[in-house]
Design a protein around this motif. Structure first.
Motif, short mmCIF file in Angstrom:
data_model
loop_
_atom_site.label_atom_id
_atom_site.label_comp_id
_atom_site.label_asym_id
_atom_site.label_seq_id
_atom_site.Cartn_x
_atom_site.Cartn_y
_atom_site.Cartn_z
N GLU A 40 26.97 36.12 41.87
CA GLU A 40 26.44 36.95 40.79
C GLU A 40 26.87 36.43 39.43
OE1 GLU A 40 24.16 40.14 39.29
OE2 GLU A 40 24.36 39.44 41.36
N GLY B 51 24.80 33.26 38.87
CA GLY B 51 23.36 33.36 39.07
C GLY B 51 22.84 32.22 39.92
N ARG C 126 24.67 39.81 47.29
CA ARG C 126 25.57 40.33 46.27
C ARG C 126 26.76 41.02 46.94
NH1 ARG C 126 24.08 44.66 44.33
NH2 ARG C 126 21.87 44.15 44.26
N LEU D 222 14.04 34.77 32.88
CA LEU D 222 14.85 35.64 33.72
C LEU D 222 15.87 34.84 34.51
CD1 LEU D 222 12.03 37.97 35.13
CD2 LEU D 222 13.61 38.46 33.25
N ARG D 223 17.06 35.37 34.59
CA ARG D 223 18.13 34.77 35.38
C ARG D 223 17.96 35.11 36.86
NH1 ARG D 223 24.02 34.26 34.19
NH2 ARG D 223 25.23 34.67 36.08
N SER D 224 17.54 36.36 37.14
CA SER D 224 17.39 36.77 38.53
C SER D 224 16.39 37.91 38.66
CB SER D 224 18.73 37.22 39.13
OG SER D 224 19.20 38.40 38.53
N GLU E 261 15.43 40.95 41.69
CA GLU E 261 15.88 41.57 42.94
C GLU E 261 15.06 42.82 43.20
OE1 GLU E 261 19.74 43.98 44.72
OE2 GLU E 261 19.97 42.77 42.90
N THR F 251 14.39 44.62 39.88
CA THR F 251 15.37 44.65 38.80
C THR F 251 15.42 43.24 38.21
OG1 THR F 251 16.69 46.37 39.85
CG2 THR F 251 17.78 44.99 38.20
N LYS G 68 16.94 40.51 35.49
CA LYS G 68 18.08 40.20 34.61
C LYS G 68 17.73 38.99 33.77
CE LYS G 68 21.80 42.22 37.32
NZ LYS G 68 23.14 42.04 37.91
#
Length: 518
Positions: free
Chosen positions: A121, A124, A362, A427-429, A431, A494, A496
């Motif tokens: 996390e 990333g 995660r 975007l980094r991630s 989910e 979601t 990030k």
């Protein structure tokens, strides 16, 4: 450089996207990325070349049970198929051709088995460790391993005492000559009905151990003429039209499988008539006739299976296996049959595709712990708690009625659009939200409860043994799945943001580089 030489040193790699597997799923994903201008990716393949299941399965008689014109990529029709149902060597050669034509060979790392993948996390990144202990990193991980890749073996007491040769159909031992041997085949599924007629001709005797008989229908196979091949080459729209006709014909069967299972009783009458025509011995015919509704288990196609089982050198054993001894197999009635070889035609672990200790999301959560009732995902692709992880041919994307390549292309389009969305929005991630995943699966299993696989009166490999849930099949029309996966739906996820923009398309193929993490 040979086609299957690794183009890069066997050290650690860093890429934006890592793909596991180079069958129809992984290769299709790689080709789509390439076509979209996304070059910063790597494909890990544990075998020495592309092909996936069509590389590792090479038992006698191995062939597809979906017409070859449809069991191929929509963007790469093959006018030179030799038969309506392509044999394994042709499908393998087709996939090798696609890998070369679409320029993905420099991205492939063969003989690289992935042992674990762990999400960080803080970074990333996915940390991916191969069988040599080398660690690779990627921002996004795509599994193209497929659901039929891990062989399933039955729990047979005493198998370790057997002095003869044993092997699974997926690891066929071509160096072992079966001619004149006494052979036991355990299992009567899709693989066995293809190889049993091939080996029956040469073995001295064959004991076929059947737990549950399959429904078998005629295989409308034939050689494709040279005139037809020329026509497909000169007028490609003719082959496209044939592909569409085959798709429509197969798609109509979803009505009986998942919309109105009572329709299946009509098809079952024809299958019963087929058994009567091909098996004259009433006692043998009774053993080969299933006691569940057709479609509850995988419907198989063959013209030579029933004639092979009816031959005098074949004995169909339905009493089950008590144990294996040094030179024979003992059935549940205590009868020992001497054999030289045991072949497992027992299929694959479709309901447990990822073993414990392989994928960690995660907070270090094992993927198996995220599946207390068996595998589930959002649209067969994304799993809550596992950011930037996508499955191709994930949970509940299998089919009982049409071509899996159609489903694969649908999921590939969805994942590609997810990557484009990540790039465009920096975007980094991503989910999937737990509520979105739950709603999707509640709706899916509500439909499955009415489908033939649930109401047909059988226990199949589609169903998870612990929960009793069908975790394998899609309960509806394939075009419905394609509509639902046509675009990535960020509202279900979601998101990030990343700190610094970086394009997916600005990387040199095969180069080791830092993934976008900030």
């Amino acid at each position: 450089m040979g086609m299957y030489e690794n183009p890069a040193p066997r050290g650690p790699t860093r890429h934006r996207v890592a793909i596991i597997g180079s069958g129809f799923s992984g290769l299709g994903m790689a080709i789509r990325l390439k076509q979209s201008g996304m070059n910063d990716f790597v494909v890990f393949e544990k075998e020495g070349g592309v092909g996936g299941t069509w590389r590792v399965n090479h038992y006698p008689g191995c062939a597809c049970d979906v017409q070859s014109h449809l069991y191929s990529y929509s963007f790469e029709p093959n006018p030179r198929w030799s038969r309506m149902f392509a044999p394994q060597p042709e499908i393998k050669a087709y996939l090798e051709h696609c890998a070369q034509k679409y320029g993905v060979l420099p991205h492939l790392r063969f003989d690289t088995e992935i042992r674990s993948a762990r999400w960080s996390e803080d970074e990333g990144l996915w940390h991916i460790t191969d069988a040599d202990g080398v660690e690779h990193t990627a921002n996004v991980l795509v599994s193209g391993m497929g659901g039929l890749s891990t062989p399933a073996y039955p729990n047979v007491p005493g198998i370790e005492r057997f002095k003869g040769r044993t092997f699974h159909s997926q690891q066929w031992d071509h160096d072992y000559d079966l001619k004149g041997k006494r052979v036991a085949v355990i299992g009567t599924g899709a693989s066995a009905i293809q190889f049993v007629p091939q080996i029956q001709k040469s073995v001295a005797h064959l004991d076929l151990y059947q737990r549950t008989p399959p429904w078998v229908v005629p295989k409308p196979d034939r050689a494709i003429t040279d005139a037809e091949k020329t026509l497909f080459e000169k007028l490609p729209f003719v082959q496209t039209a044939m592909r569409g006709a085959i798709y429509g014909m197969l798609e109509s069967r979803a009505l009986a499988f998942s919309v109105e299972p009572r329709i299946m009783k009509l098809a079952q009458k024809m299958a019963e008539a087929y058994i009567r025509r091909q098996v004259k011995d009433p006692a043998l015919r009774a053993k080969l006739t299933p006691d569940y509704t057709m479609g509850c288990k995988r419907v198989l196609i063959a013209d030579d299976y029933y004639p092979a089982v009816s031959q005098p050198n074949v004995e169909l054993v339905t009493t089950g296996i008590r144990e294996v001894r040094a030179h024979g197999v003992v059935d549940a009635d205590g009868v020992e049959r001497e054999v030289d070889s045991i072949i497992f035609g027992t299929g694959f672990k479709a309901t447990d595709p990822v073993p414990r200790g392989v994928v960690y999301g995660r907070d270090g959560r094992d993927l198996v712990d995220a599946w207390p009732q068996g595998p589930e995902a959002y649209k067969g692709a994304a799993i809550s708690g596992f950011p930037n992880l996508f499955f191709i041919v994930g949970p509940n994307t299998g089919l009982g009625h049409n071509s899996m390549v159609y489903m694969i292309e649908s999921q590939v389009a969805y994942v590609t659009d997810a990557l484009k969305t990540m790039d465009r929005r920096r975007l980094r991630s991503v989910e999937v939200q737990p509520a979105a995943q739950q709603r999707f699966n509640e709706s899916l299993h509500a439909r499955l409860r009415k489908a033939i696989w649930t109401v047909g009166g059988c226990m199949s490999w589609y169903v998870h043994p612990d929960s009793g849930r069908n975790v394998t099949l899609w309960p509806g029309f394939t075009w419905q799945f394609r509509l639902s996966t046509r675009r990535f739906d960020p509202l279900a996820y979601t998101l990030k943001p990343a700190g610094r923009p970086r394009s997916l398309g600005n990387a040199r193929p095969g180069a080791a580089r830092q993934a976008a993490t900030t």
